[in-house]
Write an enzyme that holds these catalytic residues in place. Structure first.
Site, PDB file in Angstrom:
ATOM      1  N   HIS A 303      -8.082   2.190  -7.309  1.00 52.52           N
ATOM      2  CA  HIS A 303      -9.357   1.511  -7.556  1.00 52.52           C
ATOM      3  C   HIS A 303      -9.333   0.140  -6.908  1.00 52.52           C
ATOM      4  O   HIS A 303      -8.293  -0.516  -6.888  1.00 52.52           O
ATOM      5  CB  HIS A 303      -9.611   1.366  -9.066  1.00 52.52           C
ATOM      6  CG  HIS A 303     -11.033   1.109  -9.383  1.00 52.52           C
ATOM      7  ND1 HIS A 303     -11.580  -0.150  -9.360  1.00 52.52           N
ATOM      8  CD2 HIS A 303     -12.039   1.967  -9.670  1.00 52.52           C
ATOM      9  CE1 HIS A 303     -12.861  -0.058  -9.641  1.00 52.52           C
ATOM     10  NE2 HIS A 303     -13.176   1.206  -9.839  1.00 52.52           N
ATOM     11  N   ASP A 360     -12.586   9.067 -12.554  1.00 51.82           N
ATOM     12  CA  ASP A 360     -12.882  10.410 -12.052  1.00 51.82           C
ATOM     13  C   ASP A 360     -11.747  11.402 -12.266  1.00 51.82           C
ATOM     14  O   ASP A 360     -11.928  12.602 -12.070  1.00 51.82           O
ATOM     15  CB  ASP A 360     -13.208  10.337 -10.547  1.00 51.82           C
ATOM     16  CG  ASP A 360     -14.500   9.591 -10.298  1.00 51.82           C
ATOM     17  OD1 ASP A 360     -15.463   9.847 -11.026  1.00 51.82           O
ATOM     18  OD2 ASP A 360     -14.540   8.745  -9.389  1.00 51.82           O
TER      19      ASP A 360
HETATM   20  N1  ACO Z   1      -3.864   8.331  -2.675  1.00 56.74           N
HETATM   21  C1  ACO Z   1      -2.922   7.877  -1.813  1.00 56.74           C
HETATM   22  N2  ACO Z   1      -2.883   6.613  -1.341  1.00 56.74           N
HETATM   23  C2  ACO Z   1      -3.836   5.771  -1.748  1.00 56.74           C
HETATM   24  C3  ACO Z   1      -4.853   6.158  -2.640  1.00 56.74           C
HETATM   25  C4  ACO Z   1      -4.853   7.489  -3.112  1.00 56.74           C
HETATM   26  N3  ACO Z   1      -5.786   7.912  -3.967  1.00 56.74           N
HETATM   27  N4  ACO Z   1      -5.678   5.107  -2.869  1.00 56.74           N
HETATM   28  C5  ACO Z   1      -5.194   4.080  -2.152  1.00 56.74           C
HETATM   29  N5  ACO Z   1      -4.087   4.477  -1.469  1.00 56.74           N
HETATM   30  C6  ACO Z   1      -3.224   3.628  -0.622  1.00 56.74           C
HETATM   31  C7  ACO Z   1      -3.854   3.384   0.735  1.00 56.74           C
HETATM   32  O1  ACO Z   1      -3.430   4.344   1.678  1.00 56.74           O
HETATM   33  C8  ACO Z   1      -3.343   1.994   1.053  1.00 56.74           C
HETATM   34  O2  ACO Z   1      -1.995   2.112   1.463  1.00 56.74           O
HETATM   35  P1  ACO Z   1      -1.410   1.064   2.569  1.00 56.74           P
HETATM   36  O3  ACO Z   1      -1.456  -0.299   1.911  1.00 56.74           O
HETATM   37  O4  ACO Z   1      -0.016   1.545   2.831  1.00 56.74           O
HETATM   38  O5  ACO Z   1      -2.295   1.163   3.773  1.00 56.74           O
HETATM   39  C9  ACO Z   1      -3.332   1.298  -0.303  1.00 56.74           C
HETATM   40  O6  ACO Z   1      -3.156   2.353  -1.268  1.00 56.74           O
HETATM   41  C10 ACO Z   1      -4.620   0.508  -0.619  1.00 56.74           C
HETATM   42  O7  ACO Z   1      -5.709   1.414  -0.499  1.00 56.74           O
HETATM   43  P2  ACO Z   1      -7.144   1.005   0.061  1.00 56.74           P
HETATM   44  O8  ACO Z   1      -7.816   2.234   0.589  1.00 56.74           O
HETATM   45  O9  ACO Z   1      -7.035  -0.163   0.977  1.00 56.74           O
HETATM   46  O10 ACO Z   1      -7.854   0.522  -1.272  1.00 56.74           O
HETATM   47  P3  ACO Z   1      -9.408   0.311  -1.488  1.00 56.74           P
HETATM   48  O11 ACO Z   1      -9.534  -0.679  -2.562  1.00 56.74           O
HETATM   49  O12 ACO Z   1     -10.088   0.020  -0.180  1.00 56.74           O
HETATM   50  O13 ACO Z   1      -9.927   1.763  -1.953  1.00 56.74           O
HETATM   51  C11 ACO Z   1     -10.344   3.626  -3.339  1.00 56.74           C
HETATM   52  C12 ACO Z   1     -10.103   2.120  -3.280  1.00 56.74           C
HETATM   53  C13 ACO Z   1     -11.474   4.021  -2.364  1.00 56.74           C
HETATM   54  C14 ACO Z   1     -10.780   4.006  -4.747  1.00 56.74           C
HETATM   55  C15 ACO Z   1      -9.031   4.368  -2.963  1.00 56.74           C
HETATM   56  O14 ACO Z   1      -8.026   4.069  -3.913  1.00 56.74           O
HETATM   57  C16 ACO Z   1      -9.218   5.883  -2.856  1.00 56.74           C
HETATM   58  O15 ACO Z   1      -9.549   6.383  -1.776  1.00 56.74           O
HETATM   59  N6  ACO Z   1      -9.002   6.641  -3.975  1.00 56.74           N
HETATM   60  C17 ACO Z   1      -9.278   8.076  -3.963  1.00 56.74           C
HETATM   61  C18 ACO Z   1     -10.762   8.344  -4.152  1.00 56.74           C
HETATM   62  C19 ACO Z   1     -11.233   8.031  -5.557  1.00 56.74           C
HETATM   63  O16 ACO Z   1     -10.621   8.424  -6.534  1.00 56.74           O
HETATM   64  N7  ACO Z   1     -12.382   7.351  -5.651  1.00 56.74           N
HETATM   65  C20 ACO Z   1     -13.022   7.010  -6.927  1.00 56.74           C
HETATM   66  C21 ACO Z   1     -12.922   5.548  -7.208  1.00 56.74           C
HETATM   67  S1  ACO Z   1     -13.615   5.147  -8.794  1.00 56.74           S
HETATM   68  C22 ACO Z   1     -15.262   5.230  -8.529  1.00 56.74           C
HETATM   69  O17 ACO Z   1     -15.790   4.955  -7.492  1.00 56.74           O
HETATM   70  C23 ACO Z   1     -16.073   5.663  -9.593  1.00 56.74           C
END
Ligand code: ACO
Length: 426
Positions: A303, A360
């Site tokens: 998140h 979620d």
């Molecule tokens: N699985 C694996 N790796 C992940 C995940 C995940 N679910 N989420 C983040 N990471 C990793 C990224 O690859 C990144 O790694 P790095 O630093 O080595 O490059 C690091 O964690 C930071 O991730 P970002 O994508 O930069 O974080 P951001 O804050 O931009 O994204 C998000 C947040 C979109 C929720 C992300 O965690 C994600 O894609 N999660 C999966 C989708 C999801 O569950 N979305 C629902 C969110 S809640 C809502 O909207 C109601």
């Protein structure tokens, strides 16, 4: 300290600080470009406050979520969805008479316009219910006269939006399975009406199971608002150009649909199904999620704001146990979800990046227990989020700082060049 000082090319500039009621502090850079010639660069807006808001407070480091000051734990599972919706929209809990009138009005305004009902016949059988929802909500402004210069009847539009979103959702489902439409009744709660419209048949009386009504109320409240997330910011962005409330909210529904946002609940279920069909080897998928060259991520994990735990996910995890016990349900996907959570939470990759289950992760398992089809999960999220979007729309319109939202950019394209006249084929 009430000022921030920046040194730009040897010259010092001062900018005022803005304080919130929960000790957060922002640098007010409204005069930044005018005084320094600089702009900020913040892709994804992780460090940018776009507004001042009195609706929802989140402390992501401590797993705190409050609506209008009330902790989420004191609302979800404790009060009805329509009471929470009133709190969200009007900023305070209703009195008993206000609550009864509001609930009645939500039902009386929940009938989809008779001409609009015909629309359901013309969507492709392949249409996703989020697609249907966003276009149906957008076309509501074509059926209900709307004067953007005079919004004195805005309360009526609000009741229609909250009332009709669940009817549109249920009708799109009924259409997809070829069942006749069922209309809502004033002697049912909001959640009970939705369940009745989804699952009743004209052939017999349908008694809404209390356990399902209560679970749905709780789910909808958990999704009601989350301050400046992607869909809410979209609603605000569209509203800033003085677009009407139906158009603004419809854009929010489209933003919610994406799998990184509300669409994640559907993606989680599909992921759990895939893992289950692949022999239930959760470690294989945790490893896959860590690979930089593979697009697979653990859906329902991570998140932007929560870096400790998501309080909504904690409430849901417990609710899943309670509801499953009460309904006598066993779902093998719940076992896969629990194991996946256990393995990921012990893994260094997830620990270092502070990735925890979000709202979620368990919501889909619960929707499934209620009999909601997987492709409807994000639609349920939209029903719950509707009062939140409306509250932000209202707050923005009343904000004395309101300006059309229009970010700047760093141009990285070609510098000036000239068109050569000898390119005769043009
Ligand atoms: N699985 C694996 N790796 C992940 C995940 C995940 N679910 N989420 C983040 N990471 C990793 C990224 O690859 C990144 O790694 P790095 O630093 O080595 O490059 C690091 O964690 C930071 O991730 P970002 O994508 O930069 O974080 P951001 O804050 O931009 O994204 C998000 C947040 C979109 C929720 C992300 O965690 C994600 O894609 N999660 C999966 C989708 C999801 O569950 N979305 C629902 C969110 S809640 C809502 O909207 C109601």
């Amino acid at each position: 300290m009430d000022k921030a000082k920046f040194l730009v090319s040897g010259k010092e500039y001062e900018f005022p600080l803005l304080n919130g009621t929960e000790n957060e502090v922002a640098v007010d850079i409204r005069k930044l470009r005018e005084s320094t010639g600089l702009i900020t660069y913040d892709p994804g807006y992780g460090n940018t406050g776009s507004c001042r808001s009195a609706i929802t407070f989140i402390d992501g480091d401590n797993g705190i979520l409050r609506y209008r000051g009330y902790p989420i734990e004191e609302l979800a599972g404790q009060i009805r969805f329509s009471a929470a919706a009133y709190l969200m929209v009007y900023g305070r809990l209703p009195s008993e008479s206000e609550f009864l009138e509001w609930r009645k009005q939500l039902t009386l305004n929940s009938f989809v316009h008779a001409s609009q009902v015909n629309f359901f016949d013309n969507y492709s059988a392949l249409a996703h219910p989020m697609n249907i929802l966003s276009s149906m909500v957008s076309s509501m402004s074509a059926f209900y006269p709307y004067d953007a210069e005079d919004e004195s009847d805005i309360d009526l539009h609000i009741r229609r939006l909250i009332g009709q979103v669940k009817t549109i959702a249920a009708f799109s489902y009924r259409k997809s399975v070829g069942l006749p439409y069922i209309y809502p009744r004033t002697d049912h709660s909001y959640a009970a009406n939705f369940l009745r419209m989804m699952f009743a048949t004209p052939a017999e009386e349908y008694v809404v199971p209390k356990v399902m009504e209560n679970a749905l109320d709780m789910l909808l409240i958990l999704h009601m608002d989350h301050e400046q997330n992607c869909s809410t910011s979209t609603v605000r962005m569209v509203a800033s150009s003085m677009s009407n409330i139906y158009a603004s909210v419809s854009a929010g529904i489209s933003a919610l649909w994406g799998r990184l946002h509300g669409g994640a609940n559907e993606a989680v279920l599909n992921m759990l199904q895939r893992i289950s069909e692949d022999g239930g080897n959760v470690s294989k998928y945790v490893e896959l999620a860590k690979k930089k060259d593979d697009p697979f991520r653990l859906m329902g994990f991570g998140h932007r704001v929560y870096k400790n735990f998501d309080p909504r996910s904690r409430i849901l995890k417990k609710a899943v146990d309670d509801v499953f016990n009460e309904m006598g349900i066993h779902d093998p996907l719940l076992g896969v979800a629990r194991e996946l959570e256990d393995v990921a939470l012990k893994d260094d990759f997830f620990i270092q990046r502070k990735l925890y289950p979000n709202v979620d992760f368990y919501s889909g398992i619960l929707y499934r227990a209620l009999g909601i089809p997987t492709e409807m999960f994000t639609v349920l999220f939209a029903i719950g989020r509707m009062p939140g979007w409306i509250a932000h729309w209202l707050e923005m319109r009343a904000d004395p700082d309101l300006r059309i939202q229009r970010p700047r950019q760093i141009y990285i394209g070609e510098t000036k060049r000239h068109y050569e006249k000898n390119d005769t084929f043009l």
